[in-house]
Each structure stands twice: as structure tokens, then as C-alpha cells.
Design a protein around this motif. Structure first.
Motif, PDB file in Angstrom:
ATOM      1  N   UNK A  33       0.512   4.146  -2.508  1.00  0.00           N
ATOM      2  CA  UNK A  33       0.034   5.407  -1.943  1.00  0.00           C
ATOM      3  C   UNK A  33       0.929   6.588  -2.329  1.00  0.00           C
ATOM      4  N   UNK A  69      -6.317   6.040   4.414  1.00  0.00           N
ATOM      5  CA  UNK A  69      -5.886   4.737   4.940  1.00  0.00           C
ATOM      6  C   UNK A  69      -4.835   4.840   6.062  1.00  0.00           C
ATOM      7  N   UNK A  70      -3.781   5.686   5.913  1.00  0.00           N
ATOM      8  CA  UNK A  70      -2.778   5.701   6.982  1.00  0.00           C
ATOM      9  C   UNK A  70      -3.369   6.012   8.354  1.00  0.00           C
ATOM     10  N   UNK A  85       0.447   7.326  -6.001  1.00  0.00           N
ATOM     11  CA  UNK A  85      -0.889   7.911  -6.199  1.00  0.00           C
ATOM     12  C   UNK A  85      -0.898   9.371  -5.741  1.00  0.00           C
ATOM     13  N   UNK A  86      -0.262   9.635  -4.596  1.00  0.00           N
ATOM     14  CA  UNK A  86      -0.302  10.957  -4.004  1.00  0.00           C
ATOM     15  C   UNK A  86       0.506  11.967  -4.824  1.00  0.00           C
ATOM     16  N   UNK A 103      -5.441   3.133   9.627  1.00  0.00           N
ATOM     17  CA  UNK A 103      -4.564   2.079  10.150  1.00  0.00           C
ATOM     18  C   UNK A 103      -4.038   2.446  11.533  1.00  0.00           C
ATOM     19  N   UNK A 104      -3.557   3.690  11.665  1.00  0.00           N
ATOM     20  CA  UNK A 104      -2.967   4.092  12.942  1.00  0.00           C
ATOM     21  C   UNK A 104      -3.990   4.059  14.073  1.00  0.00           C
ATOM     22  N   UNK A 110       0.826  -1.202   0.000  1.00  0.00           N
ATOM     23  CA  UNK A 110       0.000   0.000   0.000  1.00  0.00           C
ATOM     24  C   UNK A 110       0.864   1.258   0.000  1.00  0.00           C
ATOM     25  N   UNK A 119     -11.316  10.906  -1.495  1.00  0.00           N
ATOM     26  CA  UNK A 119     -10.099  10.224  -1.954  1.00  0.00           C
ATOM     27  C   UNK A 119      -9.656   9.252  -0.867  1.00  0.00           C
ATOM     28  N   UNK A 120     -10.255   8.078  -0.889  1.00  0.00           N
ATOM     29  CA  UNK A 120     -10.062   7.159   0.244  1.00  0.00           C
ATOM     30  C   UNK A 120      -8.624   6.704   0.469  1.00  0.00           C
ATOM     31  N   UNK A 121      -7.778   6.561  -0.589  1.00  0.00           N
ATOM     32  CA  UNK A 121      -6.414   6.106  -0.255  1.00  0.00           C
ATOM     33  C   UNK A 121      -5.722   7.021   0.747  1.00  0.00           C
ATOM     34  N   UNK A 122      -6.066   8.310   0.680  1.00  0.00           N
ATOM     35  CA  UNK A 122      -5.429   9.243   1.612  1.00  0.00           C
ATOM     36  C   UNK A 122      -5.893   9.016   3.047  1.00  0.00           C
ATOM     37  N   UNK A 166       3.716 -23.862  35.066  1.00  0.00           N
ATOM     38  CA  UNK A 166       3.086 -24.411  33.863  1.00  0.00           C
ATOM     39  C   UNK A 166       1.872 -25.263  34.212  1.00  0.00           C
ATOM     40  N   UNK A 213      -8.219  16.309  -6.925  1.00  0.00           N
ATOM     41  CA  UNK A 213      -8.712  14.949  -6.608  1.00  0.00           C
ATOM     42  C   UNK A 213     -10.163  15.016  -6.138  1.00  0.00           C
TER      43      UNK A 213
END
Lengths: 409, 202
Positions: free
Chosen positions: A281, B105-106, A284-285, B109-110, A277, B100-103, B49, B96
Motif C-alpha cells: 500500500x 482497504x485501511x 502503491x500510494x 479493515x478498521x 498489504x 482506487x480500491x487499495x486506498x 468448571x 489515479x
């Protein structure tokens, strides 16, 4: 648990191992390689695959070759990494990893057809195109057939050297039980990993990225690595589960070890997705046409379908399955997931290489499969043959008993 | 306090047995579990154990908590960005589309990792009943040894099948170093109830 095994204990371990299955298995692989070679020849002659011109064929061979290469050098990376981190749980699977690296010098031989057909795959190897393309003539310092071949020789020589060194130390350890060998293994792993990391990244740039010589991605080396590490881990998992259920590992490998392999698979599925990704990314950016072109090609027709297949099959499906503890602790499920990952590792390489080797996207065909089976079988025979000469467990490693008793808490 | 059971009204937290070795503790725990006791706890100087399995422990509840909060974190991250970029304050960035969903994602995720990690720590503490500034087990003077050389099993009084006499009888059979009644509060009288086996006091 700090259980220090004695030499006697390791001896009795070796005695409990069943006789080596290698020879028969190797023969089976050789037969399979021959059969797929015949199938390939018949398929070619019968015109079974219409789009199969020389360029397409060279690409297909390259995909298969890189597939087996990544598994062997990935296994090598795991050996070095596990030595350096001092991992104990993995001692029981170390011999299998060592055997997986044995095909490396043979793969170097299998690379010769690629070296002889460079201009079919790589635009920079075609003098007429280099002459008419400023970008290619600028890059010709690095991307020219002679230097490319020299580099390939250096890569294979380096990998063969590291693999030979680790195998040799491990064999010595089997025979002499000398405790100081462990230190030398760690020492060799240090320079080995440095050498391997650099050569493997460069190999990724050379063999895969330069198929489109106008395109560059500084992340490509890591992307290549991420796939290799994951693919070899999936292979190791399959091999371990196979040998375990056949009884060739005695009682050494328990569900606890499978659980750890599953956890690592889970982690590296995420790592691959993260790297894949990130590469997408950034391009793309930034939105530069010369960079986005590589992805734009892969957003059309068959390639678009494969792109989405990778998102789902290389990441989403194994991610969701491996989330569950039960999957990681069930040999059948874990083997299924590992096999699935391996299939998508091949599709990933196909997706990287093939769009540059086809005029029109014709999609995968059965000849791709026959080439893959042939190359995998040759390597399988070598791995099985290697399993014949030494026990499948590193019986000389002082930590073997501790590794066998490993327990996830 | 759970009023339903008589033992608690006597101010009893549980019956505590002390053993010399992890093996003795393990077999005693298995016997207590076989006898039907479910609310019990083992205390040892180091991890033993198989002790959790002997008490009938199968699965901890952290995983579903982490999954829930991980998903929630992902939705929060994605949702906040979607809301600000598409609904609340759309800006034209490099031509854009607003969505703009790819932007996104980070951050998605975080926040998934952040929520999941924090919920793992907090969930683990909560499921363990921590932080716990007061625990009745420390009312038993012998319990000091739990951090040195004593291996303890406590059958707790709020177990539905708890009966003080029966618990004592069961634990006697496992030949512990000592058996102590543990009070809910530090009443000195509890100490006099301790039945000590001869010749083992150090």
C-alpha cells in the motif's frame, strides 16, 4: 486452576511417555534427503528443466534454504516469546519448539553454497556491475561480499547461541528440577529476543531484499518476520498433531492446546496479510518508479498469478477456514490448514526471491521441489534425532501439569 | 409474564437450592438436567468448571452476531468510500482512477474491526439479558451467600415441565443445605415457605 505439581508427578509423566521414535524417523529423513538428492542430480543431467541455469539454480537453492531457516528461527522466537509472556498452555509444546531450533548450526553450513555463488544471485556482488552503477557503488559500504559473509556468520552465531542457551537450560531443568532455572530462562529470553529480532530483520534485508539492490522497503524486515513466525507456527502445529496422533506425547496435548495453536495461526495469518498489504500500500500510494518496479515485475505473467495465489492462499482461504471453532478443534482440519499455510509460506519466499533470479519467468519446476525436499529432510532428520535424546515434554518444568490441564473457557 | 404456566400465576420465579460445595452443585445440576429441566441457572462465588455443560449449554450465540456485524462494518467502510470517491464527489488524486480500491482497504479493515468488536460486547450483554436492574433471585435472603460460600441451583418456573412439588422432591434428593421458593416480587411471605434443613443455619 492453581494446581502445583510435585516432582513425583512429573516423574510419573515421564514414565508414561512411550519410547522415543527419533532414530528410525531420522533414518527415514536421511533416506528421503538422499533420494531427493539423486532425483535432483538425475533431473539436472537429463535436462529435465530447460530454464535451469546457474542463476536460476542458485535462486532455487536460496528459496529452500530460507524456508528452513525461517522455520527454525521462527521457532526460536516462539520459545523466547512464550517464556517472556509466562504462557502456561504452551509448556507442553515447548520441547518440540526447542527441537525445531536444533538445525540452526547445520543450516549455517548449508549457507556455504550461497556464499560461494553470491554473484549469481546478488547484482551488488558482481564487480563489473558495481563499477557501472552509481547506486550500487554508493551502497557497496554495506552490500559487499566480505561484509555480507561476516554478517551471515554473525547472524548464525547469534541464533545458534540463543538456541543452544535455551536448549541447555531446558535440559538442566529436566535433570535437576531446579525451580530457579525458570527465572534464568526468562532472563535469557529477554536478551535473546532483542538479539534475534534485530539480526533476523537484518538477515531479511541482506538475503532477500538486496536481490534487487535498487529497491528498498523499510517494512521488509517485519514482512520477513511475519512469514517466519507464521511458517514456524504452522510447522509446530503439524508436528504437535503428528506426535500426538502417534502417541509420542502421551496424554499431554489435548484439543484445548490445538485450539490455542489454531487461534494463534488465525491471528498470524491476519498479521501477515496486514504487513504484506501495508508494504504494498505504501509503495502503491507513494508511486515512485524505483519502488513500484518491484511490484510491477510481480504483476506480470507467472508472477501475477503467484501474487493472486498469495492473496487467496496465504490469507483468504486460511482466514475463512480458521474463523470456525470447529476447524481449530479438529486435528485433521487443523493439520490440513497448517500444511496449506506452510505451502504458501514457501510460495511467498519463491515469489520474493525468484523474479530476481530469472531472465524470463519460467515458473516453478520439479527441481525446485527436489531441492526443497532435500533441505527439509536434512532438517527433519536433525529434529528427529534431537527428539531421541530428551523426552518430548519438558518434564522438569514445574508448570507442566498445569499446562496439561489447560482448558479454554 | 408467560401466562401459559400455572406456577407463574402464583408469583413464583423458581425453586432455589443451596449447596456447600461445587461438586454437590455439579451433580445436582446433572440430575436436574437428566430429569428434563432446561430452564435453570447456577450461581457460584467463582467459576466452576463443567457447570455450563452440566446445564446443557453447548454454544453461545455471540459468534454469528460478530460475523454479521464484521461483514456489515466492512461493507459500510468500503461502500462509504466508494460512494464519496466514485459517485458523489470524484476527485482526481495523483492521476489515479476514481475507483482506487487499495486506498479504501485501511478504513474497510478498521470499520470491520470496530463493528465486530462493538457487536461482540453489546451482543454478549444482550444475550445475557443485561443490563438487568431487577432480578427476582435476590428476593431469596439466602442468596446473599452466592458471593461468599454458597453454591446455588435455581430451577425456574417458566420451564415447560416445571412443577413446584416435583422440583422440591428432586432437589430434596440431592441433599442441599436449603431449599427456597423464590418469588417474582419481594413478598415477605416467600421466606416462610423456605424449608430449612436442620442444624445448618449459620
Amino acid at each position: 486452576m492453581n494446581h502445583e505439581p510435585s516432582a513425583n508427578e512429573s516423574d510419573s509423566l515421564a514414565l508414561h511417555l512411550p519410547p522415543s521414535p527419533g532414530a528410525g524417523l531420522a533414518r527415514g529423513f536421511v533416506m528421503l534427503a538422499l533420494a531427493s538428492g539423486v532425483a535432483f542430480a538425475v533431473g539436472m543431467l537429463a535436462g529435465f528443466a530447460p530454464g535451469m541455469d546457474g542463476r536460476r539454480l542458485a535462486g532455487s537453492y536460496l528459496v529452500g534454504l530460507i524456508f528452513v531457516t525461517t522455520i527454525s528461527i521462527g521457532a526460536l522466537a516462539w520459545i523466547l516469546l512464550l517464556h517472556l509472556t509466562g504462557a502456561v498452555w504452551s509448556v507442553v509444546v515447548r520441547r518440540l519448539l526447542e527441537n525445531l531450533t536444533r538445525p540452526i548450526p547445520w543450516i549455517a553450513g548449508m549457507f556455504i553454497p550461497v556464499a560461494l555463488n553470491l554473484s549469481r544471485i546478488y547484482a551488488w556482488a558482481d564487480p563489473s556491475r558495481v563499477a557501472s552503477d552509481h547506486e550500487l557503488s554508493r551502497k557497496a559500504v554495506w552490500l559487499n561480499p566480505t561484509f555480507f559473509d561476516i554478517r551471515a556468520v554473525i547472524y548464525f552465531a547469534a541464533w545458534s547461541l540463543i538456541a543452544w542457551r535455551m536448549t541447555q537450560l531446558s535440559t538442566q531443568q529436566d535433570q535437576s528440577r531446579d525451580r530457579s532455572i525458570r527465572r534464568r530462562m526468562v532472563g535469557s529470553s529477554a536478551w535473546g529476543l532483542l538479539l534475534l529480532a534485530h539480526t533476523a530483520s537484518l538477515a531479511g534485508f541482506d538475503w532477500l531484499m538486496s536481490i534487487d539492490p535498487h529497491w528498498t522497503s523499510t517494512m521488509f524486515g517485519v514482512y520477513f518476520w511475519a512469514g517466519s513466525i507464521l511458517g514456524s507456527l504452522a510447522t509446530l502445529t503439524l508436528l504437535t498433531i503428528g506426535c500426538r496422533s502417534a502417541g509420542w506425547l502421551g496424554e499431554a496435548v489435548s484439543v484445548e492446546h490445538l485450539h490455542d495453536l489454531g487461534k494463534l495461526l488465525f491471528g498470524f495469518v491476519i498479521f501477515w496479510a496486514y504487513i504484506a498489504f501495508c508494504q504494498y500500500f505504501l509503495i502503491w500510494y507513494a508511486n515512485f518508479p524505483e519502488e513500484t518496479r518491484w511490484y510491477a515485475i510481480r504483476r506480470e505473467g507467472t508472477w501475477n498469478a503467484l501474487s493472486w495465489a498469495l492473496v487467496l492462499g496465504h490469507f483468504a482461504v486460511p482466514f475463512l477456514l480458521l474463523l470456525f471453532r470447529a476447524t481449530k478443534r479438529n486435528p485433521v482440519w487443523l493439520a490440513l490448514v497448517a500444511g496449506w499455510i506452510l505451502i504458501f509460506h514457501y510460495i511467498d519466499l519463491y515469489w520474493i526471491i525468484m523474479p530476481g533470479c530469472q531472465r524470463a519467468a519460467s515458473g516453478p519446476n520439479w527441481l525446485d521441489l527436489s531441492i526443497l525436499v532435500m533441505l527439509v529432510s536434512i532438517c527433519g532428520a536433525i529434529v528427529a534425532w534431537a527428539g531421541r535424546t530428551r523426552p518430548l515434554l519438558p518434564i522438569g518444568d514445574p508448570r507442566l501439569a498445569e499446562s496439561m490441564a489447560f482448558h479454554n473457557s | 409474564m408467560h401466562g401459559h404456566d400455572e406456577a407463574n400465576t402464583h408469583g413464583l420465579y423458581g425453586v432455589l437450592a443451596e449447596y456447600d460445595s461445587p461438586e454437590e452443585l455439579l451433580s445436582a445440576t446433572q440430575r436436574a438436567h437428566a430429569a428434563g429441566y432446561r430452564k435453570m441457572e447456577a450461581y457460584t462465588p467463582f467459576p466452576v468448571d463443567g457447570i455450563a455443560e452440566a446445564m446443557g449449554f453447548e454454544k453461545n450465540g455471540v459468534a454469528p452476531i460478530v460475523l454479521t456485524f464484521g461483514l456489515l462494518g466492512g461493507l459500510t467502510g468500503f461502500g462509504m468510500q466508494w460512494y464519496s470517491a466514485v459517485v458523489s464527489y470524484p476527485l482526481n488524486i495523483g492521476g489515479r482512477p476514481f475507483f482506487s480500491w487499495p486506498a479504501f482497504i485501511p478504513i474497510t479493515f478498521e470499520l470491520t474491526v470496530l463493528f465486530a468488536a462493538i457487536s461482540a460486547v453489546v451482543g454478549m450483554l444482550a444475550l445475557n439479558g443485561l443490563p438487568k436492574p431487577y432480578h427476582p433471585i435476590f428476593n431469596a435472603p439466602v442468596f446473599d451467600r452466592a458471593s461468599a460460600d454458597g453454591f446455588f441451583l435455581c430451577i425456574e418456573a417458566d420451564d415447560p415441565s416445571f412443577d413446584r412439588e416435583q422440583a422440591h422432591r428432586l432437589l430434596e434428593e440431592t441433599s442441599p443445605r436449603s431449599i427456597t421458593d423464590v418469588g417474582l416480587t419481594s413478598v415477605p411471605a416467600q421466606e416462610t415457605m423456605a424449608t430449612r434443613r436442620e442444624g445448618i443455619a449459620r
